[in-house]
Scaffold this motif. Sequence first.
Motif, mmCIF file in Angstrom:
data_model
loop_
_atom_site.group_PDB
_atom_site.id
_atom_site.type_symbol
_atom_site.label_atom_id
_atom_site.label_comp_id
_atom_site.label_asym_id
_atom_site.label_seq_id
_atom_site.Cartn_x
_atom_site.Cartn_y
_atom_site.Cartn_z
ATOM 1 N N VAL A 65 51.485 -24.413 -7.147
ATOM 2 C CA VAL A 65 50.159 -23.960 -6.735
ATOM 3 C C VAL A 65 49.765 -22.771 -7.610
ATOM 4 O O VAL A 65 50.480 -21.766 -7.669
ATOM 5 N N ILE A 66 48.643 -22.901 -8.288
ATOM 6 C CA ILE A 66 48.170 -21.854 -9.187
ATOM 7 C C ILE A 66 47.544 -20.720 -8.366
ATOM 8 O O ILE A 66 46.821 -20.951 -7.396
ATOM 9 N N GLY A 67 47.840 -19.467 -8.778
ATOM 10 C CA GLY A 67 47.329 -18.310 -8.050
ATOM 11 C C GLY A 67 46.264 -17.525 -8.781
ATOM 12 O O GLY A 67 45.545 -16.732 -8.162
ATOM 13 N N SER A 68 46.145 -17.721 -10.091
ATOM 14 C CA SER A 68 45.111 -17.030 -10.855
ATOM 15 C C SER A 68 44.750 -17.861 -12.071
ATOM 16 O O SER A 68 45.557 -18.653 -12.562
ATOM 17 N N ARG A 69 43.526 -17.679 -12.552
ATOM 18 C CA ARG A 69 42.983 -18.500 -13.625
ATOM 19 C C ARG A 69 43.889 -18.478 -14.852
ATOM 20 O O ARG A 69 44.363 -17.436 -15.285
ATOM 21 N N ALA B 226 55.478 -17.747 -22.025
ATOM 22 C CA ALA B 226 56.099 -16.508 -21.557
ATOM 23 C C ALA B 226 55.320 -15.870 -20.408
ATOM 24 O O ALA B 226 55.902 -15.132 -19.599
ATOM 25 N N GLN B 227 54.018 -16.140 -20.319
ATOM 26 C CA GLN B 227 53.198 -15.573 -19.248
ATOM 27 C C GLN B 227 52.846 -16.591 -18.171
ATOM 28 O O GLN B 227 52.186 -16.251 -17.184
ATOM 29 N N ALA B 228 53.298 -17.823 -18.301
ATOM 30 C CA ALA B 228 52.836 -18.890 -17.414
ATOM 31 C C ALA B 228 53.176 -18.629 -15.948
ATOM 32 O O ALA B 228 52.342 -18.848 -15.058
ATOM 33 N N LEU B 229 54.373 -18.144 -15.657
ATOM 34 C CA LEU B 229 54.775 -17.965 -14.262
ATOM 35 C C LEU B 229 53.987 -16.864 -13.567
ATOM 36 O O LEU B 229 53.957 -16.816 -12.330
ATOM 37 N N GLU B 230 53.325 -16.001 -14.334
ATOM 38 C CA GLU B 230 52.496 -14.963 -13.736
ATOM 39 C C GLU B 230 51.293 -15.561 -13.019
ATOM 40 O O GLU B 230 50.655 -14.888 -12.204
ATOM 41 N N HIS B 231 50.973 -16.810 -13.304
ATOM 42 C CA HIS B 231 49.807 -17.472 -12.721
ATOM 43 C C HIS B 231 50.163 -18.346 -11.524
ATOM 44 O O HIS B 231 49.303 -19.074 -11.020
ATOM 45 N N VAL B 232 51.403 -18.294 -11.062
ATOM 46 C CA VAL B 232 51.862 -19.157 -9.976
ATOM 47 C C VAL B 232 51.796 -18.417 -8.642
ATOM 48 O O VAL B 232 52.371 -17.339 -8.489
ATOM 49 N N ALA B 233 51.088 -19.001 -7.672
ATOM 50 C CA ALA B 233 51.096 -18.463 -6.310
ATOM 51 C C ALA B 233 52.370 -18.869 -5.583
ATOM 52 O O ALA B 233 52.951 -18.085 -4.830
ATOM 53 N N GLY B 234 52.801 -20.124 -5.790
ATOM 54 C CA GLY B 234 53.992 -20.603 -5.113
ATOM 55 C C GLY B 234 54.206 -22.082 -5.337
ATOM 56 O O GLY B 234 53.576 -22.689 -6.219
ATOM 57 N N TYR B 235 55.064 -22.645 -4.496
ATOM 58 C CA TYR B 235 55.506 -24.022 -4.680
ATOM 59 C C TYR B 235 55.422 -24.764 -3.354
ATOM 60 O O TYR B 235 55.547 -24.186 -2.276
ATOM 61 N N VAL B 236 55.246 -26.091 -3.452
ATOM 62 C CA VAL B 236 55.012 -26.905 -2.262
ATOM 63 C C VAL B 236 55.673 -28.270 -2.438
ATOM 64 O O VAL B 236 55.774 -28.786 -3.555
ATOM 65 N N LEU B 237 56.135 -28.839 -1.342
ATOM 66 C CA LEU B 237 56.648 -30.201 -1.334
ATOM 67 C C LEU B 237 55.489 -31.181 -1.411
ATOM 68 O O LEU B 237 54.461 -30.994 -0.748
ATOM 69 N N ALA B 238 55.646 -32.226 -2.222
ATOM 70 C CA ALA B 238 54.568 -33.206 -2.393
ATOM 71 C C ALA B 238 55.132 -34.614 -2.446
ATOM 72 O O ALA B 238 56.303 -34.827 -2.790
ATOM 73 N N TRP C 283 54.589 -26.204 3.975
ATOM 74 C CA TRP C 283 54.142 -24.854 3.665
ATOM 75 C C TRP C 283 54.178 -24.610 2.165
ATOM 76 O O TRP C 283 54.772 -25.350 1.409
ATOM 77 N N LEU C 284 53.485 -23.559 1.776
ATOM 78 C CA LEU C 284 53.537 -23.055 0.410
ATOM 79 C C LEU C 284 54.509 -21.882 0.411
ATOM 80 O O LEU C 284 54.302 -20.908 1.138
ATOM 81 N N VAL C 285 55.577 -21.991 -0.364
ATOM 82 C CA VAL C 285 56.535 -20.890 -0.496
ATOM 83 C C VAL C 285 56.101 -20.030 -1.673
ATOM 84 O O VAL C 285 55.981 -20.522 -2.800
ATOM 85 N N THR C 286 55.823 -18.749 -1.423
ATOM 86 C CA THR C 286 55.334 -17.883 -2.484
ATOM 87 C C THR C 286 56.382 -17.723 -3.580
ATOM 88 O O THR C 286 57.590 -17.811 -3.341
#
Length: 281
Positions: free
Chosen positions: A130-134, A141-153, A184-187
């Motif tokens: 789940v993306i947390g910022s544009r 190297a900066q990609a994970l800074e844009h992640v809000a969290g993870y979810v089962l799908a 749930w979304l795990v941050t």
Amino acid sequence: MKLLRYGRAGQEKPGLLDAQGVLRDVSQLVADWCGAELAPEKLALLRDHQLEALPAVAAGERLGCPVARVGKIVCVGLNYADHAAETGAAAPAEPVLFMKAVTAIGGPADAVQIPPGAAKVDWEVELGIVIGSRATRVAEAQALEHVAGYVLANDVSERAWQMERGGTWDKGKSHDSFAPLGPWLVTADEVSDPHRIALWLEVNGRRMQNGNTSNFIFGVPKLISYISRFMTLEAGDVILTGTPAGVGLGQKPEPVFLKPGDVMRLGADGLGEQRLVCVAV
């Protein structure tokens, strides 16, 4: 944190699980889990709140997709070498991308529809990002800074529509109910390594998929960076990262597909479980 949305379909409210596993209503703090509310800095502020003081939610409430107003679902195909092999495809040199309609989104216990004319409905347990910022043309190297969290799908797929009707895969992936997400979304701060998550799926009590994200062909930073070259990722967008071997299409000696009355159970380390009953429509 584990972020949830609960209530009747279309009327969900934001919630979270506290440290004792109690579902708490957070609607006094956030309007919903979407957009700017998923930004890492906003989630960090929420962590400092006295969560146990929030109202508890009565047991038995339906859980919906933990993210509201998802803008797009970007999917990655053939991202496990064992799954590529079972479908007869070579491991891709670059990520294989396709889209899944947001109208396919459902909750972790909602019914999965077997549409009229569908004869090859299949299952695919997956890790969702789940993306947390544009994110536009971000470096790995900066990609994970844009992640809000993870979810089962579960990337439910109608294989005949996907592979035998011409055109792209999207129409075999996008029927209503074909994208159960949650519970749930795990941050991101609670997932130490998204490349060490075991995931599994059962159909009618029979284990069909056992996989681990350690077997990704393309890891999470690579996928976010790669996708963001071709389209801007917005807060609340979801990336489905592919499925391991064990889908119905790959069963031997004959493929096995879902039918009304079948029950899927699936789960992933730390991301909870889904139980999905298939119904005819």
